[in-house]
Design a protein around this motif. Structure first.
Motif, mmCIF file in Angstrom:
data_model
loop_
_atom_site.group_PDB
_atom_site.id
_atom_site.type_symbol
_atom_site.label_atom_id
_atom_site.label_comp_id
_atom_site.label_asym_id
_atom_site.label_seq_id
_atom_site.Cartn_x
_atom_site.Cartn_y
_atom_site.Cartn_z
ATOM 1 N N TRP A 1 44.047 27.336 33.633
ATOM 2 C CA TRP A 1 44.204 28.037 32.921
ATOM 3 C C TRP A 1 44.486 29.363 33.394
ATOM 4 N N GLY A 2 45.370 30.209 32.916
ATOM 5 C CA GLY A 2 45.047 31.486 33.409
ATOM 6 C C GLY A 2 44.883 32.996 32.392
ATOM 7 N N CYS A 3 44.424 34.022 33.414
ATOM 8 C CA CYS A 3 43.379 35.123 32.897
ATOM 9 C C CYS A 3 44.965 36.190 32.274
ATOM 10 N N SER A 4 44.806 36.123 31.077
ATOM 11 C CA SER A 4 45.985 37.667 30.954
ATOM 12 C C SER A 4 45.593 39.042 30.707
ATOM 13 N N ALA A 5 43.662 39.307 30.905
ATOM 14 C CA ALA A 5 43.252 40.342 32.133
ATOM 15 C C ALA A 5 42.951 40.960 33.160
ATOM 16 N N THR A 6 42.953 39.936 34.252
ATOM 17 C CA THR A 6 42.856 39.770 35.693
ATOM 18 C C THR A 6 44.036 39.791 35.718
ATOM 19 N N GLU A 7 44.465 38.606 35.920
ATOM 20 C CA GLU A 7 45.996 38.060 36.690
ATOM 21 C C GLU A 7 46.893 38.712 36.227
ATOM 22 N N VAL A 8 47.245 40.027 35.789
ATOM 23 C CA VAL A 8 48.388 41.270 36.060
ATOM 24 C C VAL A 8 47.716 42.494 36.223
ATOM 25 N N GLU A 9 48.178 43.199 37.197
ATOM 26 C CA GLU A 9 47.464 43.995 37.606
ATOM 27 C C GLU A 9 48.693 44.934 36.428
ATOM 28 N N TRP A 10 47.864 45.229 35.285
ATOM 29 C CA TRP A 10 48.834 46.021 34.049
ATOM 30 C C TRP A 10 48.134 47.864 34.977
#
Length: 271
Positions: A127-136
């Protein structure tokens, strides 16, 4: 924003398959609330993180055992009439996701727990999380909320439905991050592949204000995990975090419980 058409990746591209997933639920309690909609978009991507095709879409309602709360209907537009008589078939879900190598959600800590509770196939996926695993914010976005990301990327999106959010994520993860020189999906995959370590402290709420400010979270034991403060850090930061606990919180030598997490265990209710 118009969803991408379903396409098949060229045979000469060494593409892998991912799933973008979103659920809508009757509320937030994992133990008693129920999924009312499951949305998924299956996509192909290549080694550099480029999304090269959308292969299929899954969208299905599920009638819960209780009426949908009014505030949920107001937020999502999903009513009791819309879900009446609908069931999400486990076999259909498993068939849709079985060839994927990763499942991505925009709040994986929430979506994975509900997905695993109802469909066992998700327990064994990375699993990956697009909210927390990219330093937006580091990449110039106002925040990690889906609306902020879409506005920052120049898209208009007002839906709050599971499959619509998945279509939106296709575009967000395709955005080139200038400071990284690669699509956002590449940054997410790089982070998801890394191991993290969960540091579990003592059960007593010592200096809880300090722990909260540092990013610790409290587990009350209701989900089967120990009552404790905990934080997830990179492997390189473990010694620094233990030193902080010794010098600032417990004021003595301690041996906290350490739990190594990977994409296969991160965000799961079982960890």
């Amino acid at each position: 924003m118009i969803p991408r058409s379903i396409t098949i990746s060229p045979a000469d591209q060494a593409a892998k398959t991912g799933i973008l997933l979103g659920v809508e639920t009757t509320c937030l309690d994992l133990q008693k609330d129920e999924v009312i909609e499951l949305g998924m978009v299956k996509f192909d991507y290549v080694a550099d993180g480029r999304i090269v095709g959308v292969r299929d879409v899954f969208a299905s309602f599920n009638e819960p055992s209780i009426p949908i709360p009014a505030e949920v209907t107001s937020l999502t537009g999903i009513s009791d009439e819309m879900v009446a008589g609908h069931r999400i078939e486990a076999a259909a879900v498993e068939s849709f996701v079985q060839d994927s190598v990763i499942v991505i959600a925009h709040n994986a800590a929430f979506d994975r727990k509900f997905a695993e509770r109802f469909w066992a196939v998700f327990e064994h996926k990375a699993w990956g999380c697009s909210a927390t695993e990219v330093e937006w914010r580091h990449h110039g976005f106002a925040g990690a909320q889906l609306g902020y990301l879409l506005n920052g990327a120049g898209f208009f999106h007002h839906a709050h439905r599971a499959v619509d959010d998945c279509h939106a994520l296709v575009e967000i993860l395709s955005v080139e991050l200038p400071s990284a020189g690669a699509p956002a999906l590449a940054a997410l995959l790089e982070q998801a592949r890394k191991k993290t370590v969960r540091i579990v402290g003592r059960t007593v709420a010592v200096r809880s204000d300090v722990l909260k400010r540092r990013g610790y979270r409290w587990s009350d034991g209701s989900d089967g995990r120990p009552r404790s403060w905990y934080i997830d850090v990179s492997e390189a930061d473990v010694d620094v975090e233990i030193a902080f606990l010794k010098s600032e919180i417990y004021l003595r030598e301690i041996t906290p419980r350490l739990q190594t997490l990977t994409a296969f265990t991160r965000f799961s209710a079982r960890t």
